[in-house]
Design an enzyme around this catalytic site. Structure first.
Site, mmCIF file in Angstrom:
data_model
loop_
_atom_site.group_PDB
_atom_site.id
_atom_site.type_symbol
_atom_site.label_atom_id
_atom_site.label_comp_id
_atom_site.label_asym_id
_atom_site.label_seq_id
_atom_site.Cartn_x
_atom_site.Cartn_y
_atom_site.Cartn_z
ATOM 1 N N CYS A 1 29.135 -10.225 38.875
ATOM 2 C CA CYS A 1 28.364 -9.040 39.240
ATOM 3 C C CYS A 1 27.189 -8.852 38.290
ATOM 4 C CB CYS A 1 29.254 -7.800 39.212
ATOM 5 S SG CYS A 1 28.318 -6.300 39.541
ATOM 6 N N SER B 1 28.067 15.779 12.564
ATOM 7 C CA SER B 1 27.706 16.671 13.661
ATOM 8 C C SER B 1 28.812 17.723 13.791
ATOM 9 C CB SER B 1 27.523 15.885 14.949
ATOM 10 O OG SER B 1 28.672 15.155 15.209
ATOM 11 N N LEU B 2 28.728 18.548 14.801
ATOM 12 C CA LEU B 2 29.671 19.663 14.910
ATOM 13 C C LEU B 2 30.475 19.574 16.188
ATOM 14 C CD1 LEU B 2 27.285 22.582 13.886
ATOM 15 C CD2 LEU B 2 29.229 21.745 12.573
ATOM 16 N N CYS C 1 26.716 -6.559 43.897
ATOM 17 C CA CYS C 1 27.127 -7.938 44.184
ATOM 18 C C CYS C 1 27.927 -8.062 45.476
ATOM 19 C CB CYS C 1 27.929 -8.508 43.011
ATOM 20 S SG CYS C 1 29.553 -7.787 42.832
ATOM 21 N N TYR D 1 0.842 -1.199 0.000
ATOM 22 C CA TYR D 1 0.000 0.000 0.000
ATOM 23 C C TYR D 1 0.881 1.255 0.000
ATOM 24 C CZ TYR D 1 -3.329 3.490 1.681
ATOM 25 O OH TYR D 1 -4.081 4.616 1.819
ATOM 26 N N ASP D 2 1.912 1.248 0.872
ATOM 27 C CA ASP D 2 2.817 2.407 0.917
ATOM 28 C C ASP D 2 3.492 2.622 -0.425
ATOM 29 O OD1 ASP D 2 2.242 2.956 3.492
ATOM 30 O OD2 ASP D 2 3.950 1.864 4.329
ATOM 31 N N ASP E 1 18.107 24.945 17.547
ATOM 32 C CA ASP E 1 17.934 23.792 18.422
ATOM 33 C C ASP E 1 16.712 23.001 17.982
ATOM 34 O OD1 ASP E 1 18.460 22.075 20.416
ATOM 35 O OD2 ASP E 1 17.899 23.394 22.052
ATOM 36 N N GLU F 1 26.314 31.868 11.758
ATOM 37 C CA GLU F 1 24.848 31.770 11.711
ATOM 38 C C GLU F 1 24.364 31.095 12.990
ATOM 39 O OE1 GLU F 1 23.754 28.328 8.914
ATOM 40 O OE2 GLU F 1 25.927 28.508 8.734
ATOM 41 N N LYS G 1 29.108 27.526 21.472
ATOM 42 C CA LYS G 1 27.906 27.350 22.288
ATOM 43 C C LYS G 1 27.691 28.537 23.231
ATOM 44 C CE LYS G 1 25.940 23.805 22.058
ATOM 45 N NZ LYS G 1 26.161 22.383 22.286
ATOM 46 N N LYS H 1 31.561 28.517 9.776
ATOM 47 C CA LYS H 1 31.992 27.584 8.724
ATOM 48 C C LYS H 1 32.988 28.282 7.805
ATOM 49 C CE LYS H 1 27.394 25.551 8.810
ATOM 50 N NZ LYS H 1 26.068 25.497 8.189
ATOM 51 N N CYS I 1 34.066 -2.275 40.678
ATOM 52 C CA CYS I 1 33.678 -3.528 41.305
ATOM 53 C C CYS I 1 34.617 -4.603 40.806
ATOM 54 C CB CYS I 1 32.235 -3.845 40.903
ATOM 55 S SG CYS I 1 31.797 -5.562 41.122
ATOM 56 N N CYS J 1 30.674 -3.246 46.160
ATOM 57 C CA CYS J 1 29.754 -3.009 45.047
ATOM 58 C C CYS J 1 28.313 -3.171 45.548
ATOM 59 C CB CYS J 1 30.044 -4.020 43.948
ATOM 60 S SG CYS J 1 28.788 -4.042 42.659
ATOM 61 N N GLU K 1 17.399 22.375 9.527
ATOM 62 C CA GLU K 1 16.842 22.065 10.841
ATOM 63 C C GLU K 1 15.330 22.237 10.853
ATOM 64 O OE1 GLU K 1 19.407 21.142 12.531
ATOM 65 O OE2 GLU K 1 18.837 21.075 14.643
ATOM 66 N N TYR L 1 20.468 25.074 5.745
ATOM 67 C CA TYR L 1 21.799 25.633 5.986
ATOM 68 C C TYR L 1 22.942 24.799 5.397
ATOM 69 C CZ TYR L 1 21.315 22.430 9.958
ATOM 70 O OH TYR L 1 21.073 21.331 10.741
ATOM 71 N N LYS M 1 22.856 28.512 15.624
ATOM 72 C CA LYS M 1 22.703 27.053 15.688
ATOM 73 C C LYS M 1 21.299 26.779 16.200
ATOM 74 C CE LYS M 1 24.956 22.873 17.331
ATOM 75 N NZ LYS M 1 23.818 22.205 17.956
HETATM 76 S S1 IVH Z 1 25.937 22.573 9.882
HETATM 77 C C1 IVH Z 1 28.608 19.424 8.351
HETATM 78 N N1 IVH Z 1 24.539 24.624 10.692
HETATM 79 O O1 IVH Z 1 23.687 21.018 14.878
HETATM 80 C C2 IVH Z 1 27.934 20.220 9.368
HETATM 81 N N2 IVH Z 1 24.231 22.542 11.801
HETATM 82 O O2 IVH Z 1 25.655 19.722 16.521
HETATM 83 C C3 IVH Z 1 26.476 20.074 9.311
HETATM 84 N N3 IVH Z 1 22.521 22.580 13.538
HETATM 85 O O3 IVH Z 1 23.490 17.912 13.313
HETATM 86 C C4 IVH Z 1 25.766 20.884 10.266
HETATM 87 N N4 IVH Z 1 21.957 24.690 13.306
HETATM 88 O O4 IVH Z 1 21.381 19.353 13.398
HETATM 89 C C5 IVH Z 1 24.819 23.324 10.871
HETATM 90 N N5 IVH Z 1 23.300 26.488 11.275
HETATM 91 C C6 IVH Z 1 23.597 25.207 11.447
HETATM 92 C C7 IVH Z 1 22.944 24.431 12.420
HETATM 93 C C8 IVH Z 1 23.299 23.093 12.571
HETATM 94 C C9 IVH Z 1 21.714 23.574 13.959
HETATM 95 C C10 IVH Z 1 22.536 21.232 14.102
HETATM 96 C C11 IVH Z 1 22.520 20.102 13.106
HETATM 97 C C12 IVH Z 1 23.734 19.270 13.420
HETATM 98 C C13 IVH Z 1 23.990 19.663 14.837
HETATM 99 C C14 IVH Z 1 25.433 19.424 15.200
#
Ligand code: IVH
Length: 717
Positions: A464, A95-96, A437, A49-50, A133, A129, A329, A305, A458, A434, A189, A241, A131
């Site tokens: 344990c 990730s960053l 145990c 179906y999907d 959340d 730019e 941060k 960046k 331990c 411990c 995001e 982004y 970040k």
């Molecule tokens: S760049 C290759 N730009 O932060 C780098 N990430 O802690 C790709 N995030 O997984 C990420 N704002 O979910 C980038 N302006 C921004 C962001 C951003 C939020 C998040 C993103 C990433 C996480 C890493």
């Protein structure tokens, strides 16, 4: 399903063909919807179906004007999916790395210059730019049409959330503008604005539902709905982004690419700025921080960046974060509360970890009731590493404490208010036994440094139960075996009942159950269907990537990255096992090879060897290997001329820094070693090369210079 049409790619269909197929699909889907919802008697499987629905959506996306007025895509009450499909990301989602102060940012700039061989006064521009959340998502467009959307998942594989993403109005279904590359993957995001979050929680409360702790959770909960109609009712937004797979690059800079994303129809963040030098990014940081309260959505820092994309490509990434970006941060949020108690938890390696039981308090929108206390020294306030946490104040039950929470990090206690301490408050006595145990708990002396370890462990080992259970939980965790239906709770129950005492037991469960008088399906909380599903989910993991297999063993210091390195280095489980057993002898070649492996330091190497020298560990691993087939890791690139080769760089390199050379070689699938041995394949020698060059020449290793290296890998970068 009728028809040859449906086997063809949507891209290849003429308009007439598409119209015919859309009509037919429309009728078919209507029939299925009636059967499913009206009569509760589905005619086809959910997967089939999907498939029909996706085909319908793809046709509508390519020929929007042919969409039927009563299209099944818009129908409410679509069949809910059982779970999300997996999507392999064509380009991993990274990730960053974090920076916490101005100094970290300056170091970021210096690190990049060093890597690229740029002088302190050479141009190096950045973008800055907010970040956001929220949750990242990757949206794939083919010929300008949205085809697949996925969550980040573990970075390599995400979940297919296409239907949900289509409900977000600020995400274009088709890209606007001209010269759009055939394949465009847009990353950004998904988030929920403060106002919408508050309204949603009001609505949830009014309906007697649960409220979300913060906008991020609300966004995550809304995006991961199996029924897209629910997602549609949630006010989600998206900032673009970044990008993933691209068939062509329309710009040579980060800022230029973001401008293209805006032209194609995405919302990009209005605070993004290009900064000519690192000195300017801090001003942007302060101005964004000053506006934080009025933005209307949560941010937790500012991302910098490198602007030039050719630099980004050269810089590449370490582990899971790019070298060319960093998240600066904002300072962590703090709150004051009472320490109601201190619990001791026993981890899978036997570490006794004190955990603060706090009177629940809200920090940054989340209710916190636990905080980590790390180890015995930390509770006493005398850091073994000299850390000045709480300025040497010991923690006592009943104390008034300040806690802080930064992002997803576990909350920490950062201060104690001694003026509020009761006169009769007693110092906390860390147990010598411990709690699980009763075995002695000891602090080891590190052989290498002679220092007393901060962690009390331990000594019970296998007897344990806490350690055994924690190991099993780790074994089935998401990044390890990830067995659906077998989570922490089930593992605890199975262990308690003696059904699963070690990893191999998981894979013999079905057979043992079939012969048992007390069948799983008859146990509380289980039924024939869920028991069957569990056995099937277990069987699905009878083959697994070697790196996950290694990680799942829960060897100290061997996390995902080290597990991957070992998998790549040894190729197969048998080779790994034999090498690590042989490496027990510190004089052996196996040991020399292990410590020469890039990324594997002395501590990790010792931990691996120690694990494989314990008879009971070997027994457990071998029993497991009888049930499970670990699959060799695919190398990054097995087509490059240096893939699988062991390369050593020596002497002065003139066109790239040593780090860049190493990263480049690894990207092409080579292994970079620090010293020349019989196994070395290529020595890249620059001016001033000494003993390594001589050794290579003596042992007949291929020797080339830097130009020779570039000639060798030409066209591969
Ligand atoms: S760049 C290759 N730009 O932060 C780098 N990430 O802690 C790709 N995030 O997984 C990420 N704002 O979910 C980038 N302006 C921004 C962001 C951003 C939020 C998040 C993103 C990433 C996480 C890493």
């Amino acid at each position: 399903m009728s028809g040859t049409l449906r086997d063809r790619s949507v891209d290849d269909l003429t308009e007439d063909e598409a119209r015919a197929e859309l009509d037919a699909l429309g009728q078919e889907l209507l029939q299925h919807d009636e059967a499913y919802h009206g009569q509760d008697a589905p005619l086809i499987s959910d997967a089939d179906y999907d498939h029909l629905k996706r085909r319908n959506l793809a046709l509508e996306a390519r020929f929007p004007h042919l969409k039927l007025a009563d299209s099944a895509s818009d129908r409410v009450g679509a069949r809910p999916q059982e779970k999300f499909e997996k999507v392999q990301h064509a380009v991993p989602m990274l990730s960053l790395d974090n920076a916490f102060d101005d100094e970290d940012v300056a170091e970021f700039d210096q690190r990049i210059r060093r890597f690229l061989g740029l002088d302190a006064d050479a141009d190096l521009a950045f973008t800055a730019e907010p970040k956001i959340d929220g949750l990242s998502a990757s949206l794939r467009y083919e010929k300008g049409v949205l085809t697949v959307a996925a969550t980040r998942g573990d970075g390599a594989v995400g979940e297919n959330i296409t239907a949900n993403i289509r409900t977000i109005s600020s995400i274009p279904q088709t890209l606007s503008g001209s010269d759009i590359p055939d394949v465009v993957e847009v990353r950004g995001e998904v988030y929920m604005a403060h106002e919408d979050f508050a309204a949603l929680n009001d609505r949830m409360l009014a309906h007697g539902g649960k409220v979300f702790a913060n906008p991020r959770n609300a966004a995550a909960g809304s995006l991961r709905q199996l029924n897209p109609d629910i997602t549609a009712s949630r006010p989600l937004q998206f900032f673009a982004y970044a990008w993933g797979d691209m068939s062509a690059m329309p710009s040579e800079t980060q800022a230029g690419m973001v401008a293209c994303l805006a032209e194609w129809g995405f919302t990009v963040n209005p605070y993004l700025q290009r900064c000519g030098a690192v000195g300017d990014v801090l001003a942007v940081y302060r101005s964004i921080e000053a506006d934080r309260a009025v933005l209307g959505y949560d941010i937790d820092g500012v991302v910098y960046k490198v602007d030039r994309l050719d630099y980004q490509a050269r810089l590449g990434f370490v582990s899971r974060s790019p070298r060319w970006a960093i998240a600066h941060k904002f300072p962590a949020e703090k709150a004051t509360t009472i320490l109601d108690g201190i619990d001791i938890q026993v981890g899978r390696t036997g570490a006794l970890t004190p955990v603060a039981k706090l009177r629940p308090v809200t920090v940054g929108g989340v209710v916190v009731s636990n905080a980590t206390l790390h180890n015995e020294d930390y509770v006493r306030g005398v850091g073994s590493n000299g850390e000045s946490i709480r300025e040497g104040k010991d923690l006592r039950v009943g104390d008034t404490v300040t806690i802080q929470r930064a992002g997803d990090v576990i909350p920490q206690i950062v201060d104690v208010d001694l003026s509020k301490r009761a006169d009769d408050a007693e110092a906390f006595v860390f147990p010598d036994a411990c709690p699980a145990c009763g075995s002695h708990a000891i602090r080891d002396v590190n052989e290498a440094t002679g220092k007393v370890d901060a962690v009390k462990r331990c000594s019970g080992g296998l007897i344990c139960p806490a350690q055994a259970v924690e190991r099993l939980k780790h074994f089935v965790a998401r990044n390890a075996f990830d067995i659906e239906g077998l989570g922490a709770r089930q593992v605890e129950a199975f262990y308690r009942d003696g059904l699963i005492m070690n990893p191999a037991d998981i894979f013999t469960l079905r057979d043992r159950d079939a012969r048992s008088l007390k069948r799983l399906k008859d146990r509380e909380g289980w039924g024939p269907k869920s028991a069957g599903n569990l056995f099937d989910a277990i069987d699905e993991r009878r083959s697994i990537d070697l790196n996950r297999f290694i990680f799942a063993l829960g060897i100290r210091h061997i996390g995902e990255t080290n597990a991957k390195t070992l998998a790549r280095t040894y190729g197969s489980f048998d080779m790994l096992r034999d090498a690590l057993v042989a490496a027990h002898d510190p004089e052996s070649e196996a040991w020399a090879d292990l410590v020469a492996t890039d990324g594997i330091g002395d501590i990790v190497a010792r931990a691996a060897v120690e694990f494989f020298s314990e008879v009971h560990n070997l027994a457990i691993v071998d029993a497991l290997a009888e049930q499970v087939t670990p699959l060799p890791l695919e190398t990054v690139s097995d087509s490059s001329p240096v893939a699988g080769k062991i390369v050593v760089f020596t002497g002065k390199l003139e066109q790239m820094s040593r780090d860049e050379a190493k990263a480049m070689a690894e990207r092409l699938g080579a292994k970079v070693a620090g010293s020349v041995s019989k196994k070395t394949d290529i020595l890249v020698a620059g001016p001033g090369a000494g003993s390594k060059l001589k050794k290579a020449q003596d042992s007949g290793v291929q020797v080339i210079d830097e130009n020779g290296w570039f000639a060798l890998i030409e066209g591969e970068q």
